[in-house]
Every structure is written in C-alpha cells, then in structure tokens.
Enzyme design. Sequence first.
Site, PDB file in Angstrom:
ATOM      1  N   ASN C  79       0.830  -1.200   0.000  1.00  0.00           N
ATOM      2  CA  ASN C  79       0.000   0.000   0.000  1.00  0.00           C
ATOM      3  C   ASN C  79       0.863   1.247   0.000  1.00  0.00           C
ATOM      4  O   ASN C  79       1.968   1.263   0.553  1.00  0.00           O
ATOM      5  CB  ASN C  79      -0.983   0.002   1.183  1.00  0.00           C
ATOM      6  CG  ASN C  79      -0.385   0.586   2.443  1.00  0.00           C
ATOM      7  OD1 ASN C  79      -0.298   1.798   2.605  1.00  0.00           O
ATOM      8  ND2 ASN C  79       0.061  -0.273   3.349  1.00  0.00           N
ATOM      9  N   ILE C  81      -0.890   4.431   0.669  1.00  0.00           N
ATOM     10  CA  ILE C  81      -2.043   5.288   0.939  1.00  0.00           C
ATOM     11  C   ILE C  81      -1.580   6.736   1.096  1.00  0.00           C
ATOM     12  O   ILE C  81      -2.286   7.655   0.702  1.00  0.00           O
ATOM     13  CB  ILE C  81      -2.777   4.830   2.232  1.00  0.00           C
ATOM     14  CG1 ILE C  81      -3.158   3.342   2.170  1.00  0.00           C
ATOM     15  CG2 ILE C  81      -3.998   5.706   2.511  1.00  0.00           C
ATOM     16  CD1 ILE C  81      -4.079   2.937   1.050  1.00  0.00           C
ATOM     17  N   ASN C 137       4.090   6.574  15.240  1.00  0.00           N
ATOM     18  CA  ASN C 137       4.514   6.012  13.961  1.00  0.00           C
ATOM     19  C   ASN C 137       5.766   6.759  13.529  1.00  0.00           C
ATOM     20  O   ASN C 137       5.696   7.902  13.074  1.00  0.00           O
ATOM     21  CB  ASN C 137       3.391   6.182  12.943  1.00  0.00           C
ATOM     22  CG  ASN C 137       3.764   5.645  11.579  1.00  0.00           C
ATOM     23  OD1 ASN C 137       4.905   5.252  11.340  1.00  0.00           O
ATOM     24  ND2 ASN C 137       2.800   5.639  10.681  1.00  0.00           N
ATOM     25  N   CYS C 140       8.050   7.836   9.265  1.00  0.00           N
ATOM     26  CA  CYS C 140       7.699   9.004   8.475  1.00  0.00           C
ATOM     27  C   CYS C 140       8.967   9.766   8.129  1.00  0.00           C
ATOM     28  O   CYS C 140       9.901   9.815   8.918  1.00  0.00           O
ATOM     29  CB  CYS C 140       6.795   9.939   9.279  1.00  0.00           C
ATOM     30  SG  CYS C 140       5.233   9.206   9.666  1.00  0.00           S
ATOM     31  N   GLY C 253       2.194  -8.161  11.991  1.00  0.00           N
ATOM     32  CA  GLY C 253       2.714  -8.524  10.668  1.00  0.00           C
ATOM     33  C   GLY C 253       2.198  -9.860  10.187  1.00  0.00           C
ATOM     34  O   GLY C 253       2.629 -10.904  10.655  1.00  0.00           O
ATOM     35  N   GLY C 254       1.253  -9.816   9.260  1.00  0.00           N
ATOM     36  CA  GLY C 254       0.818 -11.039   8.596  1.00  0.00           C
ATOM     37  C   GLY C 254      -0.039 -11.957   9.433  1.00  0.00           C
ATOM     38  O   GLY C 254      -0.215 -13.122   9.078  1.00  0.00           O
TER      39      GLY C 254
HETATM   40  C1  LIG Z   1      -3.700   0.029   3.977  1.00  0.00           C
HETATM   41  C2  LIG Z   1      -2.782   0.145   5.159  1.00  0.00           C
HETATM   42  C3  LIG Z   1      -2.665   1.356   5.818  1.00  0.00           C
HETATM   43  C4  LIG Z   1      -1.818   1.494   6.920  1.00  0.00           C
HETATM   44  N1  LIG Z   1      -1.732   2.688   7.590  1.00  0.00           N
HETATM   45  C5  LIG Z   1      -0.945   2.798   8.691  1.00  0.00           C
HETATM   46  C6  LIG Z   1      -0.886   4.001   9.459  1.00  0.00           C
HETATM   47  O1  LIG Z   1      -1.568   4.975   9.180  1.00  0.00           O
HETATM   48  N2  LIG Z   1      -0.049   4.061  10.533  1.00  0.00           N
HETATM   49  C7  LIG Z   1       0.721   2.984  10.895  1.00  0.00           C
HETATM   50  O2  LIG Z   1       1.464   3.062  11.867  1.00  0.00           O
HETATM   51  N3  LIG Z   1       0.675   1.821  10.201  1.00  0.00           N
HETATM   52  C8  LIG Z   1      -0.141   1.698   9.114  1.00  0.00           C
HETATM   53  N4  LIG Z   1      -0.184   0.504   8.429  1.00  0.00           N
HETATM   54  C9  LIG Z   1       0.645  -0.614   8.873  1.00  0.00           C
HETATM   55  C10 LIG Z   1      -0.171  -1.611   9.697  1.00  0.00           C
HETATM   56  O3  LIG Z   1      -0.647  -1.015  10.880  1.00  0.00           O
HETATM   57  C11 LIG Z   1       0.682  -2.840  10.047  1.00  0.00           C
HETATM   58  O4  LIG Z   1       1.799  -2.424  10.805  1.00  0.00           O
HETATM   59  C12 LIG Z   1       1.183  -3.567   8.820  1.00  0.00           C
HETATM   60  O5  LIG Z   1       0.181  -3.596   7.838  1.00  0.00           O
HETATM   61  C13 LIG Z   1       1.620  -5.003   9.113  1.00  0.00           C
HETATM   62  O6  LIG Z   1       0.579  -5.777   9.609  1.00  0.00           O
HETATM   63  P1  LIG Z   1      -0.319  -6.770   8.694  1.00  0.00           P
HETATM   64  O7  LIG Z   1       0.628  -7.629   7.922  1.00  0.00           O
HETATM   65  O8  LIG Z   1      -1.179  -7.508   9.670  1.00  0.00           O
HETATM   66  O9  LIG Z   1      -1.112  -5.891   7.791  1.00  0.00           O
HETATM   67  C14 LIG Z   1      -1.053   0.374   7.338  1.00  0.00           C
HETATM   68  C15 LIG Z   1      -1.162  -0.839   6.658  1.00  0.00           C
HETATM   69  C16 LIG Z   1      -2.020  -0.969   5.576  1.00  0.00           C
HETATM   70  C17 LIG Z   1      -2.108  -2.304   4.892  1.00  0.00           C
END
Ligand SMILES: Cc1cc2nc3c(=O)[nH]c(=O)nc-3n(C[C@H](O)[C@H](O)[C@H](O)COP(=O)(O)O)c2cc1C
Lengths: 289, 289, 333, 333
Positions: C79, C81, C137, C140, C253-254
């Site tokens: 992503n 975004i 976070n 950045c 993560g995952g």
């Molecule tokens: C679409 C999307 C948007 C995300 N936006 C943020 C965010 O705004 N702030 C943040 O700290 N992490 C953000 N993340 C990261 C997730 O919180 C998470 O750390 C990461 O996706 C790994 O976990 P997962 O594999 O379960 O998705 C985002 C992830 C995705 C997929």
Amino acid sequence: MAMVQDDARVVDQQEVAERTFRLRLRSERIAVTARAGQFVMLQVHHGTDPLLKRPFSFHRIMPEEGLIEILYRVVGRGTWCLSQCSPGNHLKIVGPLGNGFTLPEKDDRTVVLIAGGIGIAPLHELMVQLTSNLQADKRHAIHLFYGARTAAELIPTHLYSRLGIMVHCSTDDGSSGYQGYVTQLFELMVNQERHRPALLYACGPLVMLYHVARWSLAQNVPSQLSLESLMACGIGACLGCALPAPHPDDPMTDSYLHVCKDGPIFKAGSIAWTKLQRQPTTPQIYLYN
Amino acid sequence: MAMVQDDARVVDQQEVAERTFRLRLRSERIAVTARAGQFVMLQVHHGTDPLLKRPFSFHRIMPEEGLIEILYRVVGRGTWCLSQCSPGNHLKIVGPLGNGFTLPEKDDRTVVLIAGGIGIAPLHELMVQLTSNLQADKRHAIHLFYGARTAAELIPTHLYSRLGIMVHCSTDDGSSGYQGYVTQLFELMVNQERHRPALLYACGPLVMLYHVARWSLAQNVPSQLSLESLMACGIGACLGCALPAPHPDDPMTDSYLHVCKDGPIFKAGSIAWTKLQRQPTTPQIYLYN
Amino acid sequence: MDQASKTTDHPPDLSVQLGPLHLKNPVMVASGTCGYGEEYADFLELGQLGAVVVKGISLRPRPGNPPPRLVETPSGMINAIGLENVGVAAFLTEKLPYLRTQQVPVIVNILGNTVEEYVELATRLDGVDGIAALEINISCPNVKKGGVLFGTNPEAAAGVVRAVRRATALPLITKLTPNVTDIRAIARAAVDAGSDMLSCINTVAAVAVDIFSRRPKLANIVGGLSGPAIKPIALRCTYEVLQAVQCPVIGIGGIMTATDALEFLLVGARAIQVGTANFINPRVTLEIIKGMERFLRVEGLENIGDFIGALDTRCVFPFAEEACDLETMMSKE
Amino acid sequence: MDQASKTTDHPPDLSVQLGPLHLKNPVMVASGTCGYGEEYADFLELGQLGAVVVKGISLRPRPGNPPPRLVETPSGMINAIGLENVGVAAFLTEKLPYLRTQQVPVIVNILGNTVEEYVELATRLDGVDGIAALEINISCPNVKKGGVLFGTNPEAAAGVVRAVRRATALPLITKLTPNVTDIRAIARAAVDAGSDMLSCINTVAAVAVDIFSRRPKLANIVGGLSGPAIKPIALRCTYEVLQAVQCPVIGIGGIMTATDALEFLLVGARAIQVGTANFINPRVTLEIIKGMERFLRVEGLENIGDFIGALDTRCVFPFAEEACDLETMMSKE
Ligand SMILES: Cc1cc2nc3c(=O)[nH]c(=O)nc-3n(C[C@H](O)[C@H](O)[C@H](O)COP(=O)(O)O)c2cc1C
Ligand SMILES: Cc1cc2nc3c(=O)[nH]c(=O)nc-3n(C[C@H](O)[C@H](O)[C@H](O)COP(=O)(O)OP(=O)(O)OC[C@H]3O[C@@H](n4cnc5c(N)ncnc54)[C@H](O)[C@@H]3O)c2cc1C
Ligand SMILES: Cc1cc2nc3c(=O)[nH]c(=O)nc-3n(C[C@H](O)[C@H](O)[C@H](O)COP(=O)(O)OP(=O)(O)OC[C@H]3O[C@@H](n4cnc5c(N)ncnc54)[C@H](O)[C@@H]3O)c2cc1C
Ligand SMILES: Cc1cc2nc3c(=O)[nH]c(=O)nc-3n(C[C@H](O)[C@H](O)[C@H](O)COP(=O)(O)O)c2cc1C
Ligand code: FES
Ligand code: FES
C-alpha cells in the site's frame, strides 16, 4: 534411472483409512524406472501457497500400466490440498528420487517388515516385490508388523495377508490386535518364537525407527530404515534435508547425510541417533482456525 | 442496509460469453438488502494467494429466492480461480457495499444506459428494476447501448430486449451491430433521432466513462457512472480505492473520493477527470507463464 | 477436530497487562486497517477487542497519495495510501465521540514530519477522555533531515520519543519499522527515550511494476508490504527486539489466524495487532480470540500469560541418553 | 492464448553484456539452489542458461547447521542451511571438472568469516580455467567484528571487496543483503571498492516457531526467507540500487515466471537469478527463457536490451489535455 519431471494425471483417489488417501497417478516415465523405497516430489497445489512440492514414497509401482500409487495421511495444508484433487487433475511430479530398498540376495531367510502408521506406505510395494518370485510356502517367512494409534487408522490388512505373508497388528489403544507399540509386539514375538530375522525393513515415526535401529544394532541384524526429513528440492540441490551422521574420523565434528540423496533408506548405523534433535510436532490442521 | 459477512454457497456457474461467467450464489442476508449498482467483495480462493477478496457488482438480485448473481470476466488470477469453483463450494462474501444507482423519480422520460464490455454486469439488475413497474409501451423509452470488442464477448442481447427496452449494439471490429465505439453509436443515435435522454447510466472502461461524462456535462444531462478502482477492503477502512475529486475550494489541492464508500456510482462532475492517471493495463493471464 | 478440554469450565483468562494498560485480550486492530473503528461496526462490537489502534493522525488533514494506492503480491499486498487522514481536529470532534461510546481502549497512532508536529499532536491528545495510549509512527520522513525516516536512525527515533514523552502523560508505544539494519538499536533508543512499549512491525518497503504498461503499479512507486508474506520477518523482528528490551512488545505482521497470533506470543510479544487480515475477513479478530481460547483449553492453560514468551530454544536430543551405548554398538557394526 | 508475433522470423536476441561478461541470455541459477550444477543434469542442459552460480564455497569444507534447516511460509520458505559446502579444494577437483564440460559460464559464490579467507579463496580461484566470475557473498558474519555481517556495513563490505579485487583479475559481483537500512550506501561502497557488478538480493532474515512444541522451526532459530513472498522487497532493493550505481545489476528474489523475471529487467537489472523456484520446478529456468522470447515477440522487440530499464515513472494524465474545458463545464454543473 534418470530423474524426470512429469505432468501426472490423477487417475483415482480413495480414502482408505481415517484421513488416509490412496492416490493413483499416470506417469509412464516415472513408473518404468521407479524402485520400492524411492519417492517422488509432488505438487499439492496450483499457486504459491503452499509453495513447495511434498515428498511421498511409492506405495505401488505399475510399470506396465504406466501408473504409480502413493498412500498419504492428511497432516497439514499440503496434504489437505492434495486430498481435494480429483481424477482428471494434473499435478507436476519429479521422480524417481532417492536410493530405494535393496532386496535380499537369498530368498529363503526370515524377513521382517515393521510399519508404524503411514509408514506402511513404502512397504506395500516392497512386499509385492519380495513375494513376487516366491513360492507360496516361502512367503510365510516374511513377517509384517504393522502398528497404528487406533483401528480406524489401519489400512485393511487383508491386502497384505493375501500376498501370503504373516501379518501381526498392534494398536496403541488396543482397538485392533496387540495393545501397545509395534516394536514391543515385534520384540515379544521374536523372543517367543525364537526365529531371528535375517533382515529388517522399517518405516514409521522416528521413535519407532530408533527402537528398530537399537534392536538391529544390538542383535547385529542388518536393517533398512526409511527416514524422513523436511525437503525443498528432493534432488540434492538445497541441502535442506540433512540428518546427523557419525563422523568417520572425529565423533565431535558434525557431519550430515541428505535424506533425498543418501536415503531415504539408511542402515541403522548410518544415523548419529545421539545427535538427532527433537523437531516440532505435527500440527493438527486448522484446529485453531 | 447493514453490511454483512456471509458464507455463500455456489448454486450455479455458467460461461455465458467468451471468458465471461455468470455465478449464482445463495446468500439470503445479502439478497434481501442489496440494491442495483451496489457490489460485494468475494473470496476467489482458499489460502493466501491470491490474498484479497475481489469486488463484483450485483448482476441480478433475487431477494425472494435468497440468491444473487454476478457476471464477471476472467482477466487475471483471481477471476481465473473463481471460474474454477463449482456448485456446492462455499465462498466468503461481504456486502452489500457502496451507494448503488438511484432510480428516476418520474418514469415517463427517456433513460439511456451505456455498457462497455463487462460493464453490462450492474446494468442488468438496473434494467430489471427500471422496467418492473412500467407498462410495456413506456419501456421503449429505455435504451441500452451495449458495446464490446467483438461479437463473442457480447452477452446474448435477447435477455435485455425481452424486457421490452430498446437495445443498440456495437463492436469494435464490426462483428455484430454498429462498428465502432459504443459512445460513438450513442452520440450518433442521439443526434439523429433528436430525443435527448433525461438521465444517463453507464458502466464500462474508464475511457468510455470519460466520454460519457464529457457528453453529460456538455449537454447538462444528469448521469450515474459506475467506476472502478483497486480495492482491498470494500468497506472504507483501507483508503486504497481513491479517485481524484475536484477540491471544493482550491483546484490545486488534492482531494480524493473512495470508490467503495462514496461510489461506485458517481455523477460525471464528482470525478476530477484531469487528475486521473493512467493505470497499468490488464494483464493477459498466464501469457508468459 | 475439536479436542476435549483438559481444564475446568470457566473460560481461560486472555487478559494481558501492557505496562500501564490492562487489556481484556491481546488482540488489537492495527493502525490504518480499521479506519476509525466505525467502519467495522456492522461486523463486530469493538468492545470485544483488546484495543483499537486508529488510522495514523497528523496535525492537519492529509489527502493521501494519488491512485493506484494498492497492489496485491504473493501472499501480501503493498500500500501507498500516503497517510490520508482527517487531521487531529476532525478526529477529536468527528471520530473520537463514536469510539468513546464503545467499551474499548483507543490507541491513537500519530505521525508527523518534524519533531514539533509530533509534540503538538501529543499535547492536543494528552488528557483527552477516551484515549488509552499513543502509538508513535516513526516510519515518516523527517523533512528537516532530507526526508530520512525517523525510524531508521536511533537518535532521530529517540528524539521524537523523548519530545513526545515530555508532552504527554499517556502511555507511549513506539511503532518500529523493519527496514533497518539493526532493529535492536532503534528499540533500545526508543525505550531509553521514554517509550513504555514497542510495537513491531510496520510495513516492509516494496515495489511492484507492470511489464505491459512498463509502469510502476503504485503511483508512489514505493509502498509498504503487509500480509502473510511478511509474517516470518515480523516474527524475527519481534524476536530480536525482545532480546534488546524489557518492556512490553506488541507483535504485528501477517497475522491471519489464532495460530499466527500465538506464534508472536510464544516469541514473547505481550499482545498483537491484526492489519491486512481485516480486509479479507472483517470478523477475523473475533475468530482469533476464539481460537486462542480453544488453544488454551486444549493445552490446559488457564492464563494466556503462561504461554507468552514460552519459546524453548534449547536443543533437545531425545535419544542422546539411552543411545550412549548405541555409539559403541555402531562402532562395532 | 498465444498472440501473433509482430516481428520477423528470427528469434529475439536475449543476450546481455554484464561488464566483461557476455551471456547468451539473462537467466542464471542462484547460488545455493542448484548445488554444483550436476544436480540438475537430468532436467536441463546447463548450456541453455545464461550462467550458473554455484553453492557458496568456503576455504575449508563446512558441515552446515543441524536440522531442521528448512521451513515453508506463506509463498516462501526459510532456510538455515548454514553454508554447507565441500570447500574450495574439493570444488576444484570434484565439482569444477563437470561444469567445465558444460558450455555455460560458471560463477563461483565465495564466502568467509574474515577478509583473509575471502582473499585466499579469490587467490585460489584466480585464473582457474572454467570460472567466469566470482560472486562475493557478504552476508556472512565477520568473526573479527563480533559476528556483524560484512554486508550490513559499507566499510566492512568495501573492505572485503577491495581485498578480493587485489587478489584476482576475475570479474567481481558483490551480492547484497536486503537486511540493511540503506542498501544504496552498501551498493556504492562495493562499486567504489572495485566490484564490477552487484547482485541483489540475498535472503531476508526471518523466524518461524511452532506453538505446539513451543520450539523454533529451525535449529538455528533465524534463517533466510526466499521465494515469491520477497519479490516485492527484491524489486524495491533493485530499484534503489540502480538509483545509486551505474554498473550492471543482477536481480534476485522470488522469481518464478518469465513475468517476474521481466519485472526485474524493466526496473533496470541486466540479468536475473532464479533460486527457490528451481526446487518447485527444476526446469523453470528454461520456461522463463521461453517466456521471455514470447514476450519480446509479442511486444515487437528484437533485443532484450531494449526492454531493460524501460520503466516509465512519469505521471500520465490521459484526459488532462482534452479535459481542460471539462473543468469549466464542471464548475457550471
Ligand atoms: C492500507 C494500510 C494502511 C496502513 N496505515 C498505517 C498508518 O496509518 N499508521 C501505521 O502506523 N501503520 C499503518 N499501516 C501498517 C499496519 O498497521 C501494520 O503495521 C502492517 O500492515 C503489518 O501488519 P499486517 O501484515 O497484519 O497488515 C497500514 C497498513 C495498511 C495495509
Ligand atoms: C522421503 C519421504 C517419503 C515420504 N513418504 C510419505 C508417504 O508415502 N505418505 C505420507 O503420508 N507421507 C510421506 N512423507 C511425509 C510427507 O511428505 C509429509 O507428511 C507432508 O509433506 C506434509 O505436508 P503438509 O503440507 O500436509 O504438512 P505441513 O503443514 O507442511 O506439516 C505438517 C507436518 O508434516 C511435516 N512435514 C512437512 N513437510 C514435510 C516434508 N517435506 N517431509 C517430511 N515431513 C514434512 C512437518 O514437520 C509437520 O510436522 C514422506 C516424507 C519423506 C521425506
Ligand atoms: C465496484 C466494482 C465492481 C466491479 N464489478 C465487476 C463485475 O461485476 N464484473 C467483473 O468482471 N468485474 C468487476 N469489477 C472488476 C473486478 O473486480 C476485477 O476484474 C477483478 O478484481 C480482477 O481480479 P483478478 O485477480 O482476476 O485480476 P488481477 O490479476 O488482480 O488483475 C487483472 C486486472 O484487473 C484489475 N483489477 C484487479 N483487482 C481489481 C479490483 N479489486 N478492482 C478493480 N480492478 C481490479 C487490475 O488492475 C488488472 O489490470 C468490479 C470492480 C469494482 C471496483
Ligand atoms: C536453500 C538455499 C541456499 C542458499 N545458499 C546460498 C549461498 O550459499 N550463497 C548465497 O549467496 N546465497 C544463497 N542463497 C540465496 C539465493 O541465492 C537467493 O539470493 C535467494 O534465495 C533469493 O532468491 P529466490 O527468492 O529466488 O530464492 C540460498 C538460498 C536458498 C533458498
Ligand atoms: S531436499 Fe534438497 S537436498 Fe535433499
Ligand atoms: S477499498 Fe478499502 S477503503 Fe475502499
């Protein structure tokens, strides 16, 4: 004896015991050169998850028909995917792989086969070959000791007894045959009847193989054990399927065998049993979603 | 109108045109609240690859029977997987999602629907609803302009003409109907016959929608366009399905709409067409293995 | 395939203590994958979750990146975004009131491009009713340092955390990025600077391109990989971080299933966050909680705490003892 | 689904020039996944490949790690083989002679735990008939620096490369690890120290554990993730490296199909290596070569070189020109 990659057509698939399937595949190129105790790497799925092929021993080899059979138990995602495929599907297959069993030179001596659970898989083809050139009376000198956790997991044994060999069953829970481990039944029978096998073949869980290996080393009876290991390639390229081996010169130095190349059939003394580590146990598939 | 997650049973699947399938699913909970122009997120596969659900519009909604239909074209791995499933399989589904079409308030005016290729999918249910309370003679005021690349890709149009509406076809290669783009056919007909639609509905490739949007803005005819975007969640949580929108105050500032929440139905003026970027084209599946 | 329970009838205790935070279970939804909570209202009661981490909030609203913002990859997705969010003011007036009505701890993920932005955010969120903790976070770009990410440098990370620490009394979670040589160093720096907890990991930097159009699949070119593909990387990061710090760590993560979640707890994570999986199944977090309960029952554990960090890394040689005489036998063979 | 060819009849030219190396096509087998070549003899003629990179060779034979050495993960696998190899002496006497009989460039992957080991290896391989190039595996712990990997630090990486450069006239490829904050810095350091080319990436550090036995799934605990799961990471690394250096770059990571391979070339890699995919399909490299040829035909390209680096990252607004008046219309709407 070359390894080939083939696109095998699923001819038939049957559930023959609890969570245990017999899969018949068409692969002329593999069927003609395969030997008992060898194995194939079989695609279980189209796509990248599960990613790797899975190893399965030859359960039956039918070179005339261009067919092979494998017998497998569903223990995880890969075998589950495999159990979903139906006649007409095509699966990529690589084989024949590994060394295979060596047949006895003389055919007049007592031969014992020990199978634990799905370990029966490679022994079927072996039994067929052991009996194929044998007169009916001599077949009694071949004994199969076959154990499982419970009766529902046993493949119907008439398949083996009709080959003319002696079949002795055990289950851990006593639901069929002797109650206890198959190695206990074996030692009991051998001690009682005082006929000592000239040769031992075995396939099954690691602890079972360990007990067979102990007995065979202590009694000085040659043995051929079919071992397992996690595999990625099956052809000796990844070096992932290592098992510890006694180092020829220095017992403190690590040395490894590779199940796919040096095995999967090993004699008891080839494995450094003392250096074998406990590996993660078999997961119950989908138990926790 | 709540969104639900359901386990939908595949009732039927038919190939109705080249690489185009109609899939009928049982989901009482979704069928009862679904509206034309809304969509569902549908699991195409068990396992993690392909990972995401895929969005599909309602092609038919049958609340009494508890059934829904989608019409889809195989364009990649996900839709290919979907085309492999058969009656009895279960697929996870989330819906109904998005805003849906708004039906005209008065039913005596000319309504035009424009479909490009698989863009016919959501328009079928819309046509059914537009005609359902209409006397036969008034149905002639509804015109469907339906274009595809070639005849083999057209859904048999008697399905639509038997609703009593006027159907005008085009193909890029002239193998059926007018040769040319469907928007050309539409403009031609509208100019010739001089009856100006009071309302436009359209679904199809982005360039087609762009031409419809231009026309509708130039002619000041209200339009409802069904747009697409890559989606992960379909419920407004990931913010992945953005399309550029004209900023209310400052044209230089970026502003985005989200197709799954704010759409998928938009009027022509809601999209900042000048800021739309070209996106990677549709891969021909498995062309290069 | 359910197994009989070995324990008594009362449900196993899933509650966990994360520094000052007490959660009824260790399952949270990850930032950016559950919007502001409300998006999931049709699918689950937020109150059933351990906590909700809302979409990353910045000082001013952000429109986000141009599309395409997403692409699917083998067992994962990327992503870009671009941190689209409503900004802190709208969050407080439009989003928080709903969350307050739900019986769930709300963790606010904050982001900025200067230390000052983080500080101002923390100041505005400090003491606000209904906020349980802040998640910083640090993935950045630091605009004052040529756009290098705060989270890839121990000093920069510590700088943000230290400043935020001074600005608020709220419990602080620092969210680590995996895109570093030594995640332990960043972890230690964040904890030394006053972070009460760590969460790991954020997404893994990734690219996808299309050979037909010859273009990147994301308008931003580079994005963040998430989903099952990164679970092994996330487990490794969690494992490494736990070697470096004593504080509670949240694994991310995952995670798709209870088994995945339990793997992070086994390594020592005190809680977990579910991200991408929510997109595939909006009720996945509830299924994970149920799966954890069943696991504890089958394993005969009454508290999830007894499983956290239970990883046994010793070598076990099951045949070593008995087999001593085997060696002698073998040398004869 | 074959499309008609747009070009003339002669097959498209897949040959590539990698610094001093000329390869008949850009497809190699990656180190550690094709043994010493012979393992694949039943499946393909090595001469059909662009090059073969043999299993990493050390000065003395290495037994490797205890098992389990492998674990499968979503769309990937983790290995902790532990660099088992026969050592340079046995390689030269037992393995190289076979490879020499094949009409294929042989690239020797070398590894060590001190700069001196790398140098001695390079010295012994220098000028040996049948060796086309050396690939320096810098993802090895530097025992003199507390086990920090050479490849995670620009100076350490440059140290190895510079020393090897002095020891041999063979073309040098430095194989980069993705487990770093800034792969560009390592890439530049390696090139400045005399590396003719770079290959990227080696495996991604990863962990897997089993919740039932509560044990790591690898005896070594940490291993290297490979396969399709890491392709987006590998593409990102390749993209970043190409921004930093001018030399030829070889893309590696998760390549399973011709499309995957072409993605790396599109980003700018001059060649690619196939690793894990060989395990799943020992003939995959041939299928990739065939797929590339078909792609070039369909796209009307005569040379693969015309596709390498053709990634177009400009923003394209297809409706921007015509739509100028649209804006005015919209403001009226
Ligand atoms: C679409 C999307 C948007 C995300 N936006 C943020 C965010 O705004 N702030 C943040 O700290 N992490 C953000 N993340 C990261 C997730 O919180 C998470 O750390 C990461 O996706 C790994 O976990 P997962 O594999 O379960 O998705 C985002 C992830 C995705 C997929
Ligand atoms: C040479 C050889 C011959 C075999 N023959 C047979 C046979 O004839 N019939 C049969 O049912 N099984 C056989 N096996 C075991 C079979 O390969 C595994 O049961 C199968 O790979 C499990 O795949 P899964 O995806 O269902 O399980 P996973 O979910 O991957 O794992 C479930 C369990 O199986 C074990 N396992 C996974 N992959 C392998 C592997 N490649 N090798 C060994 N164990 C593994 C894991 O450690 C785990 O405990 C053989 C194994 C080898 C090495
Ligand atoms: C609201 C909405 C409604 C839709 N309704 C229909 C429908 O009724 N019938 C139909 O055939 N198709 C419909 N689509 C498009 C459909 O979702 C995609 O064709 C499908 O997701 C492609 O999946 P794939 O795995 O086969 O292709 P992939 O291999 O993933 O990609 C093939 C092509 O499809 C595009 N694509 C992939 N995923 C999506 C996605 N999530 N949304 C849009 N495009 C995508 C890609 O850009 C690529 O060009 C709709 C899309 C949206 C957003
Ligand atoms: C089993 C295995 C062994 C490997 N051994 C080596 C090695 O000895 N030297 C090396 O530089 N890379 C080694 N690698 C890394 C690969 O060469 C390659 O960089 C990595 O696997 C990523 O490519 P892939 O995803 O195509 O497998 C090994 C990889 C695997 C899977
Ligand atoms: S499985 Fe690859 S070497 Fe044995
Ligand atoms: S698809 Fe997730 S917000 Fe629209």
